[in-house]
Design a protein around this motif. Sequence first.
Motif, PDB file in Angstrom:
ATOM      1  N   VAL B 109      10.148 -24.192 -51.049  1.00 56.34           N
ATOM      2  CA  VAL B 109       9.912 -22.757 -51.226  1.00 56.34           C
ATOM      3  C   VAL B 109      11.056 -22.136 -52.003  1.00 56.34           C
ATOM      4  N   LEU B 166       6.202 -14.517 -53.982  1.00 55.56           N
ATOM      5  CA  LEU B 166       5.811 -15.225 -52.762  1.00 55.56           C
ATOM      6  C   LEU B 166       6.993 -15.765 -51.942  1.00 55.56           C
ATOM      7  N   PRO B 167       7.987 -16.418 -52.581  1.00 55.60           N
ATOM      8  CA  PRO B 167       9.115 -16.919 -51.788  1.00 55.60           C
ATOM      9  C   PRO B 167       9.865 -15.806 -51.047  1.00 55.60           C
ATOM     10  N   PHE B 168       9.917 -14.607 -51.642  1.00 59.88           N
ATOM     11  CA  PHE B 168      10.626 -13.494 -51.000  1.00 59.88           C
ATOM     12  C   PHE B 168       9.936 -13.082 -49.702  1.00 59.88           C
TER      13      PHE B 168
ATOM     14  N   PHE C  17       1.540 -24.590 -51.836  1.00 61.66           N
ATOM     15  CA  PHE C  17       2.510 -25.315 -52.642  1.00 61.66           C
ATOM     16  C   PHE C  17       1.914 -25.718 -53.991  1.00 61.66           C
ATOM     17  N   LEU C  20       2.428 -22.796 -56.064  1.00 61.69           N
ATOM     18  CA  LEU C  20       3.823 -22.631 -56.487  1.00 61.69           C
ATOM     19  C   LEU C  20       4.221 -23.655 -57.545  1.00 61.69           C
TER      20      LEU C  20
END
Lengths: 386, 287, 273
Positions: B109, B166-168, C17, C20
């Motif tokens: 992530v 998204l990672p935040f 994932f 991502l």
Amino acid sequence: MTASAGGVVKAQIWNDPSARPYVEIERVNKSFGDFTAVKDVSLKVYKGEIFCLLGASGCGKTTLLRMLGGFETPSSGRILIDGEDMTGVPPYERPVNMMFQSYALFPHMNVEQNVGFGLKQDRLPKGEIQSRVATMLDLVKMGEYARRKPHQLSGGQRQRVALARSLVKRPKLLLLDEPLGALDKKLREHTQFELIGLQDKLGVTFIVVTHDQEEAMTLASRIGVMNHGEIVQAGTPSEIYEFPNSRFVADFVGSVNMFEGKLIEDEPDYVRIDSAELGATIYVNHGISAPPGATVWAALRPEKVFMSMSPPAGDDNGAGAADNVVRGNVQDIAYLGDLSIYLVRLATGKVVRVTQPNTSRHAETIGWDQQVYLSWDATSPVVVTR
Amino acid sequence: MVALPYLWLLLFFVVPFIIVLKISFSDVALAIPPYKPLLEWVGKHSLAVKLNFDNYAFLFTDSLYLHAFANSIKVAFLSTLMCLIIGYPMAYGIARAKPAVRNVLLLLVILPFWTSLLLRVYAWIGLLKANGVINNVLLSLGLIHEPLTMLYTPFAMYVGIVYSYLPFLILPLYANLEKMDWQLLEAAEDLGCRPWQAFYKITLPLSRNGILAGSMLVFIPAVGEFVIPALLGGPNALMIGRVLWDEFFANRAWPVASAVAILLLLLLVPFMMWYQSVQARESAGAR
Amino acid sequence: MNYRSSFFILTCIGLGFAFLYIPILSMVVFSFNASKLVTVWDGANSPTLKWYYALLHNEEVLDAAWISLKVAVINASGSVILGTLAGFGLARFSQFRGRFTLNAMTTAPLVMPEVITGLSLLLLFVALEELIGWPAGRGITTMTIAHMTFSMAYVTVIVNSRMASFDTALEEAAMDLGARPLKVFFVITLPIIFPAILSGWLLAFTLSWDDLVISSFTSGPGSSTLPMVVFSKVRLGVSPEINVLATITLGVVSTMVVGVSLWMARRAKLDAL
């Protein structure tokens, strides 16, 4: 120590072959990968019992409890509660509630909401929920804390709330995972008796997991001692304490002196064991089933050893003059108030533990390095073969 | 000891806002810098402050700006919602994974977060183009017969924002869920909840702070986002960050840009304060 | 026992994932593509390294990368000093005047839209130049100051959260054994929070290296950073060289992130002994 609990249960119901067991565990196994947590366990628990699963951490007792609660599925075997097969039934459909070791109180709900949670889940009418929650909180003496959040409560108070929450749904069976583990010693003793009183009043069957043998002794109608995933012995507290069936049980429940020896005489009404470790022969007035010459162990509780400064008179149970008597030196004394523990070193080097009640206030006749005679009744040792 | 960073932030973070505020009240001028001073000597000894509300009036009369503000909020809100829908199950799954797996997933992530946002947005151009990867794949599978128009549409912009932010959302949410006592779920099931009920009644309320913190970390910067709408959104993707950029660089209307910045800031300050109080609550451990 | 995941959750993780990583991986794949048409795979001549060669001989890109590198290194070092001081202060001194302001000032840049930060800093530099003649024009200096302002906020957060789990008994023990406060800081405190400081440095470096918006506002003629060059190239259309740049960046970053994580995991294990 005697069984003070199990008031609801009919005397010795487990010895009555016609009695219907309430919880039946049939040949249950559970493994996680290569590790076998529970190995071929069969057990019957009767209505109104407080059954304690006693064992060290990792012995499988919690896994067994979690299978009863429905949080783990047995790898093989069956679990029946009140005659119904529960093996595939999820936790939310079981007539069983659990009190978790961490209490697992919902931190975002107050005491009242926590206790009422299960009833609300069953869609009971609001009025009934309120009255049942109030009754239960009064029963555990938490009525005035109804609006508090869990983090505003002490450990003992949380324990009561957790207990109330698991009892309010009137489960057929209550599972308790180390129910008193998080409390300090004084509070624990006090709570033990409250728990028994409550169980007596509500008539719910309890299965308790604990690693504390004293707790098991106080609470239980029967105890199942577990080791490496197996139940090694099940019986009343006094059976477990007085007639352990193995070295493990004798050693795990209470303290014990263990003397290894060879069976030299094996008659139906007595045995004689020659113990090199002890430097004497042990005479026991009950027979055992083991071939002559076999290695056996005599387990002797410290409080059953007599200690005297002069040679004792033999008892009249058939023991010879050389049986059940040894000489040694007092190596250490620990004064515990109600009783004292003496560590006596024998000529063979073996140290024997002896406890004596301090019945008289000033008597301190036996001191360090004193030469003493140790003796015991022929009824006292228990001979175990494993 | 704290004096140095304190003064630094005061000078380079707080003072600039005062200057922005000041310039937002100035007139546009054809000069360098392109605005008129706020204070003017009137006569010999009197200093006149000329507060000019024209820039603000302009912003409220020209529907372009209000539209851009409204659209930015809408885009940021919907993007945050989509991030939550995608990110919550991911954060939850990571928090419930075995520790070894968990660390690998966390690293996965974090990794995109360390690679340039610009390059990651650029990657979507290659995917979404008329002759891009997605269209090529769909065409060769026979699912479509002519390329879909995806690039330079609102769809592309949403994809870009959700992808970048998204990672935040996942990280603070994971940090919150990781502290969760999963035995509470067993307790709820024991008391009669089905797994989804236990999730709704226990997990969701207890992860509230994580949801709020993560959402705020997406929503606030997304409102003022410039790069993603500029690269993926096409010419009519009206986002306030882009409007500000264009006013400043293309029109050299510094006072108007400043007024836009001040309004944007006023809009976002309540959210920032909310975020800070959520953070404070979260680190205090209270529920 | 508590590591449960339903099929639904596993699917979500898998799809998440994929979402991502598919874009990132597509860049890596197409960086070896011979065709200039970026996304159309030219099977006959691929894989090829020709775009790698082209990128490494692109003067504009190399110059910009050099500027970015300078700014990023100075920025990272500066923000680590400022951020550590602020993080340490916030964690250690529970009461001082301006604590609330400092806290707010270090939280706000984390969420502040970049266009606002960029615009406000530029206007400050313009006003300062008018007022005191410094900074003369815009360039590397102004850009670095701007980057430090938002980077230090990140460092502060990292150091602050590390300090929260710091056992003050260690410092007290050192003082008890005769070390003076300053010595304690350098011999005890600093080595223990070093991983946090290192993460802070790397993060500050990356933030600066990747920044486009704030750099665009605060840079001057002749000081275009790598993201600025990339942005103008991308606006003109896709270019295979950008794929190469992305692949190189990804390679460096993942090596670094994985390496540092492994090092920290090992360190944590050693500390636990």
